[in-house]
Design an enzyme around this catalytic site. Structure first.
Site, PDB file in Angstrom:
ATOM      1  N   CYS A  15       0.826  -1.208   0.000  1.00 23.30           N
ATOM      2  CA  CYS A  15       0.000   0.000   0.000  1.00 23.30           C
ATOM      3  C   CYS A  15       0.859   1.256   0.000  1.00 23.30           C
ATOM      4  CB  CYS A  15      -0.925  -0.013   1.218  1.00 23.30           C
ATOM      5  SG  CYS A  15      -1.962   1.456   1.350  1.00 23.30           S
TER       6      CYS A  15
ATOM      7  N   CYS B  70      -0.591   4.057   2.158  1.00 24.28           N
ATOM      8  CA  CYS B  70      -0.398   3.885   3.601  1.00 24.28           C
ATOM      9  C   CYS B  70       1.030   4.189   4.025  1.00 24.28           C
ATOM     10  CB  CYS B  70      -0.734   2.447   4.012  1.00 24.28           C
ATOM     11  SG  CYS B  70      -2.323   1.844   3.454  1.00 24.28           S
ATOM     12  N   ASP B  71       2.005   3.751   3.219  1.00 21.74           N
ATOM     13  CA  ASP B  71       3.390   3.709   3.691  1.00 21.74           C
ATOM     14  C   ASP B  71       4.373   4.597   2.933  1.00 21.74           C
ATOM     15  OD1 ASP B  71       2.579   1.788   5.534  1.00 21.74           O
ATOM     16  OD2 ASP B  71       2.877   0.162   4.095  1.00 21.74           O
TER      17      ASP B  71
END
Length: 342
Positions: free
Chosen positions: A136, A139-140
């Site tokens: 992701c 997300c990261d």
């Protein structure tokens, strides 16, 4: 005695929430099981969505899903953040058991669980998950400012991940096992035009190096078998997804693609009163808008099914007025449900 609902929707992506909007507008009072950790589906991990109708400037994936949830709840959908652990789908009354032990019963179930990210299957993949290995970028990506990272894959998702990651990383390698990308032309052109992105064709990732954090990957050339090491601080895996069907194995028929089998263009499965929608039935298109359309079909199919139930069954959950529905003479008859805005 448990309260028998008219419809339970399992899944909270575009298919699940759209089914909920239509079912709630039809006064079916749906219960939607949204998952405890993955509510909103894969779009929660997507950056800018540019091809969903109605958003000419694009929309962030999480924003789109929050709006869908808000719309479903506005019309009376009850959303539960928990995971389904078992299903009993045969018979007139369907049973859905949640992780917290609650058991819900319904006359119909719409299964819209989507798909799950594929993994490389390497020994260190799980060990370094969250320590440099990710599925992701949204997300990261923030954690890789001024780093060198790699993305594995050759489809649209890989191109999107790589392009998004250039906002943070100094260098992004795209590793693909062949010399031809599967991505659409527009996504491919965008990635190729980005000066921070470099393509490594005919390569597979065979090793992930690092103790506490990712320090590099080992590559094997698919043409000559030679091995090289690539120094990177992060590895983003974007090689597709598989339909989430484990809950219905042995109950619902599957296709050769592993998706749930449905009758023609409908959402009807092999069990009466059980419907499926979204990526869990679609091995080909896998778009947010097609999933949403599929959710619409499932809600309308469930509504027609409920309208045709015997009075004693309908009374268990509160019946819908079958007079509001056009008679369905055959499978090709046009669906005319109670007034629902598109």
């Amino acid at each position: 005695m448990l309260h028998v609902r008219q419809v339970i929707i399992i899944g909270s992506g575009p298919a699940g929430y759209t089914a909920a909007i239509y079912a709630a507008r039809a006064n079916l009072k749906p219960l939607l099981i949204a998952s405890s950790v993955e509510a909103g589906g894969e779009l929660m991990k997507t950056t800018e969505v540019e091809n969903y109708p109605g958003f000419p400037e694009g929309v962030q994936g999480p924003d789109l899903m929050f709006k869908m949830q808000e719309q479903a709840e506005r019309f009376g959908t009850e959303v539960v953040l928990d995971d389904v652990v078992s299903l009993e789908l045969e018979g007139d009354i369907k049973k859905v058991t949640l992780g917290n032990g609650d058991v819900h019963e319904a006359l119909t179930v719409i299964f819209a669980t989507g798909s799950a990210y594929r993994k490389l299957g390497l020994d260190d993949e799980e060990r370094l998950s969250g320590q440099g290995v990710s599925w992701c970028a949204t997300c990261d990506g923030f954690f890789f400012r001024q780093k060198t990272i790699a993305v594995v894959g050759g489809g649209d998702s890989a191109m999107e991940e790589a392009t998004f990651l250039t906002r943070f990383a100094d260098k992004v390698y795209v590793i693909h096992r062949s010399d031809t990308l599967r991505a659409s032309k527009v996504m491919q052109d965008r990635a190729e035009a980005d000066p921070k992105i470099e393509f490594l064709f005919n390569k597979t990732v065979e090793h992930i190096y690092g103790d506490a954090l990712v320090a590099g990957v080992g590559l094997v050339d698919t043409v000559d078998g030679s091995e090289t090491t690539l120094d990177v601080s992060g590895l983003f895996i974007a090689i597709g997804a598989d339909p989430r069907t484990h809950l219905v194995h042995g109950q619902l028929d599957l296709t050769t693609f592993g998706t749930i089998a449905v009758d023609g263009r409908s959402s009807r499965t092999n069990l009466p009163g059980v419907f499926a929608a979204g990526d869990v039935i679609d091995p080909t298109y896998r778009q947010a808008v097609t999933a949403a359309g599929s959710g619409t079909v499932a809600a309308l199919d469930a509504e027609h099914y409920l309208a045709g139930l015997p009075a004693e069954l309908s009374a268990l959950a509160g019946s819908i007025d079958s007079a509001e529905l056009a008679p369905q003479e055959d499978d090709t008859a046009e669906v005319q449900p109670s007034p629902i805005n598109a």
